[in-house]
Design a protein around this motif. Structure first.
Motif, PDB file in Angstrom:
ATOM      1  N   ASP A 354       0.800  -1.212  -0.129  1.00  0.00           N
ATOM      2  CA  ASP A 354      -0.045  -0.081   0.053  1.00  0.00           C
ATOM      3  C   ASP A 354       0.889   1.229  -0.021  1.00  0.00           C
ATOM      4  O   ASP A 354       2.024   1.139   0.072  1.00  0.00           O
ATOM      5  N   VAL A 355       0.256   2.491   0.022  1.00  0.00           N
ATOM      6  CA  VAL A 355       0.990   3.833  -0.115  1.00  0.00           C
ATOM      7  C   VAL A 355       1.930   4.015   0.954  1.00  0.00           C
ATOM      8  O   VAL A 355       2.645   4.702   0.586  1.00  0.00           O
ATOM      9  N   LEU A 356       1.644   3.275   1.857  1.00  0.00           N
ATOM     10  CA  LEU A 356       2.745   3.509   3.089  1.00  0.00           C
ATOM     11  C   LEU A 356       3.749   2.235   3.224  1.00  0.00           C
ATOM     12  O   LEU A 356       4.308   1.994   4.261  1.00  0.00           O
ATOM     13  N   GLY A 357       3.727   1.435   2.257  1.00  0.00           N
ATOM     14  CA  GLY A 357       4.768   0.336   2.243  1.00  0.00           C
ATOM     15  C   GLY A 357       4.198  -0.758   2.808  1.00  0.00           C
ATOM     16  O   GLY A 357       4.807  -2.011   3.094  1.00  0.00           O
ATOM     17  N   GLU A 358       2.933  -0.858   3.335  1.00  0.00           N
ATOM     18  CA  GLU A 358       2.532  -2.289   3.962  1.00  0.00           C
ATOM     19  C   GLU A 358       2.176  -3.325   2.980  1.00  0.00           C
ATOM     20  O   GLU A 358       1.349  -2.676   2.026  1.00  0.00           O
TER      21      GLU A 358
END
Lengths: 416, 308
Positions: A354-358
């Motif tokens: 996702d956009v925060l790297g998760e």
């Protein structure tokens, strides 16, 4: 008016009549739809928590199916062009069957979007004047417009062709030709807009590639026609409707070109990401090789790759393209291959990581699968009912009587 | 595309409102007796987007919501519709040098904004980053859980809604259920959102959250001072997000959002970007600030900086 009413009554009689096989088929579809409806009621009462979607992967199987089916719908244009622009007889005889497939596919698309909504009770907010349609800013608003326009267009065209054929009249070119010509850019438009819906999001590097719309079109011209070839052979075998070999082989040839383009564009995409090797490689790497020990999608995408390349070879070589066994194997491979590649293989890597790297690995729940099967059954039911009227008309089994009003029904079995 | 302009001429809006009201009355009359499908229910169903409401409409909607919440929670809830304060544009500063990753801001926010406790929705996410990587989202840990923070080899980066000047979420919403207010806060009309989640796909900061289930919010934990566009209880199937505690910063000019108050080390700063004397302007003038994903040109009003 009376003529139209009698025609309509005749179609109702047709739909209600048929062989045991026809009834069994309809009942099977109704049963699957009931299962899907039950799953939907359960989802409505519990909330979308019963799906595997979460904030990290906020779209899943429903939107994947929607995206794939827009491609199937757009593929009708592959019959319209040779039939009406080049006036090639073998395809002209069956073009209406392709348009009807487009109608069924769009119906499924609209259903998939609806079941994905958190608040289906507010769907009227999309209707201009009653609600607010954020046009032209939102690509989803564009999609609502073009999908409905395309549905209306194909409905009008298909019904008009059948109606005229039934009355043994030629279509009025002043009315008919502009619509047919307009349906060509409309088919391109629905798939382009759907591609732009993803493509316009800078937040998602995997989708934010200009090559996306061309790739969508190329793969659409593989999956839709592959499905048509299979359906046409079934129609030919089980009903009294003739479909010429030449038509089927021509469609197969077009698939070969489209598949080449599809693989070529995919290769261009893969090259760019891997050679430049920026952080934007992460989603693609997740798709093809897995990321940090997460690799749910890897077996799927490689299956799709192998299927697509095998099918490409089968369709490229005239000998295998014109042999029914290998032709059908190729069609099945392409349909499944593109379904994976343009469904979950496109939607999920946009959201994972996702956009925060998760990395949240999504795989659909039983509810999502049952609901999707129910919607597919609804689409097949729409197609069956359309064919139930169209095929007797095209085969000359359902036409207007000598008085010019009363219908004559010769076909009572449909599937024999 | 300014999104605070009138979308249509007033005459049309009036006639539309009349049409919808008429429809509500007719449907109310049609409703079966004995069911609770009274005109009010239809009116709730056929209501309009918050931005199109007159002051009278707002008052009626607020009254209806307050009644609804009281029935649901057994507490009197106040729903404010306070407009933006003129001459204010909110900005936020976050001192990465100070942040210790304790997540008190996360829970301060939860306590204030009435999000679902079950399933948990957090508007702030604190990322643990390795010092040798610098700010690298791909390498960030989301679920770190040591017995004590801060840990020596890590620094921490809280991420929440960046209140972009060019918000992609607003651009993509098919029904204009989310928009940027004049004071720079991007808000959601929870009663207009259709739950398509396109905004969640568009947001580069993971700032938008979906109510996958009817929010589990115990009445005991309900905060009763709310704002229509902020922390009022949410319905199921809609998106919600950080609003810089709109119910605080609008109702009491100068008041801080809950996360600013909750921070034990003073890493969080907040103020009016249009006021040269404000805290946030001081930081921009005297510290070196940076914004997250500047290459996307979303122009966040959330500035990260290193105080020392």
């Amino acid at each position: 008016m009376r003529k139209a009413w009698e025609f309509f009554k005749g179609t109702l009689v047709l739909v209600a009549r048929g062989s045991t096989a026809y009834y069994a088929w309809i009942l099977t579809l109704l049963f699957l739809m009931a299962v899907g409806a039950a799953a939907y009621v359960y989802q409505l009462r519990s909330g979308l928590i019963v799906t595997a979607m979460r904030d990290q992967a906020s779209w899943g199987l429903y939107i994947s199916n929607f995206t794939f089916l827009v491609g199937v719908a757009a593929a009708a244009v592959l019959l319209v062009i040779p039939a009406y622009v080049y006036k090639w007889q073998p395809i002209k005889e069956i073009a209406v069957l392709g348009e009807m497939l487009a109608i069924s596919a769009i119906v499924m698309c609209l259903l998939f979007v609806t079941v994905d909504l958190g608040r289906p009770d507010r769907i009227w907010h999309l209707i201009p004047l009653a609600g607010i349609l954020n046009f032209p800013q939102s690509l989803l608003a564009w999609d609502v417009v073009v999908l409905n326009a395309y549905l209306a267009l194909n409905l009008v065209i298909a019904v008009y062709i059948c109606y005229k054929h039934y009355h043994r009249e030629e279509p009025n070119p002043n009315f008919f030709n502009p619509m047919i010509l307009f349906s060509i850019p409309a088919a391109v438009a629905i798939h382009t807009v759907t591609a732009f819906l993803y493509n316009g999001l800078a937040a998602r590097p995997f989708w934010n590639a200009s090559i996306l719309a061309p790739r969508f079109l190329a793969s659409a011209f593989c999956s839709g026609p592959a499905l048509m070839i299979i359906l046409f052979q079934l129609i030919r075998r089980y009903t009294r409707f003739e479909i010429r070999e030449a038509a089927i082989f021509k469609i197969a040839e077009l698939i070969a070109y489209a598949m080449f383009l599809n693989l070529f564009l995919l290769g261009a995409e893969v090259f760019k990401e891997y050679y430049s090797g920026t952080i934007h490689l992460a989603p693609m790497h997740y798709l093809f090789f897995g990321l940090k020990g997460h690799s749910d999608l890897v077996p799927y995408i490689w299956t799709a790759m192998i299927m697509n390349t095998t099918a490409f070879v089968l369709f490229l070589v005239p000998r295998t393209r014109e042999n029914h066994l290998t032709l059908n194997i190729g069609c099945v491979l392409i349909f499944i291959g593109v379904y994976i590649e343009k469904g979950m293989g496109l939607v999920l890597p946009g959201l994972i990581p996702d956009v925060l790297g998760e990395i949240y690995e999504y795989s659909p729940t039983r509810i999502e699968i049952l609901l999707s099967v129910g919607i597919a059954a609804a689409g097949l039911l729409v197609y069956t009912l359309l064919l139930r009227v169209a095929i007797p008309i095209l085969a000359g089994e359902f036409h207007v009587g000598d008085d010019g009003v009363t219908p004559v029904i010769g076909d009572t079995k449909f599937i024999h | 595309m300014p999104n605070d302009r009138n979308r249509e001429p007033r005459a049309l809006r009036m006639s539309r409102r009349r049409m919808l009201k008429g429809a509500a009355a007719v449907l109310g009359a049609l409703a079966l007796p004995g069911k609770d499908a009274s005109a009010a229910v239809w009116e709730a169903f056929l209501r309009r987007n918050f931005r199109e409401m007159t002051a009278r409409d707002k008052a009626r909607v607020v009254a209806r919501l307050e009644k609804e919440y009281e029935a649901q929670f057994g507490k009197r809830v106040k729903v404010a519709v306070t407009p933006p304060i003129e001459g204010v544009l909110y900005g936020y500063g976050l001192d990465l040098h100070r942040c210790i990753g304790c997540r008190r801001c996360v829970y301060g926010c939860v306590k204030e904004n009435n999000p679902s406790r079950n399933p948990q929705i957090h508007w702030i996410r604190v990322l643990q980053m390795k010092k040798e990587h610098g700010v690298d989202l791909e390498e960030a840990a989301h679920y770190y859980n040591p017995s004590k923070v801060p840990e020596k080899e890590f620094f921490y980066m809280p991420v929440q809604c960046q209140q972009c000047e060019r918000p992609p979420c607003v651009k993509v919403c098919p029904v204009q259920a989310t928009w940027k207010e004049r004071d720079g806060i991007t808000v959601v009309d929870y009663n207009w959102c259709i739950g398509c989640r396109y905004c969640m796909a568009a947001c580069p900061y993971g700032a938008r959250h979906f109510n996958w289930k009817k929010p589990g919010l115990p009445a005991a934990e309900l905060v009763t001072e709310t704002h229509y566009l902020g922390n009022r209880p949410r319905p199921v199937g809609v998106v919600d997000k950080c609003t810089f505690c709109i119910q605080r910063v609008r109702n009491v000019p100068g008041r801080y959002p809950a996360c600013v108050e909750a921070c034990p080390v003073g890493a969080r700063k907040f103020g009016n970007l249009l006021d040269p004397e404000s805290e946030i302007r001081y930081i921009i003038a005297n510290k070196r600030v940076f914004i997250l994903k500047e290459d996307l040109n979303t122009q966040p009003k959330f500035y990260y900086f290193y105080a020392t």
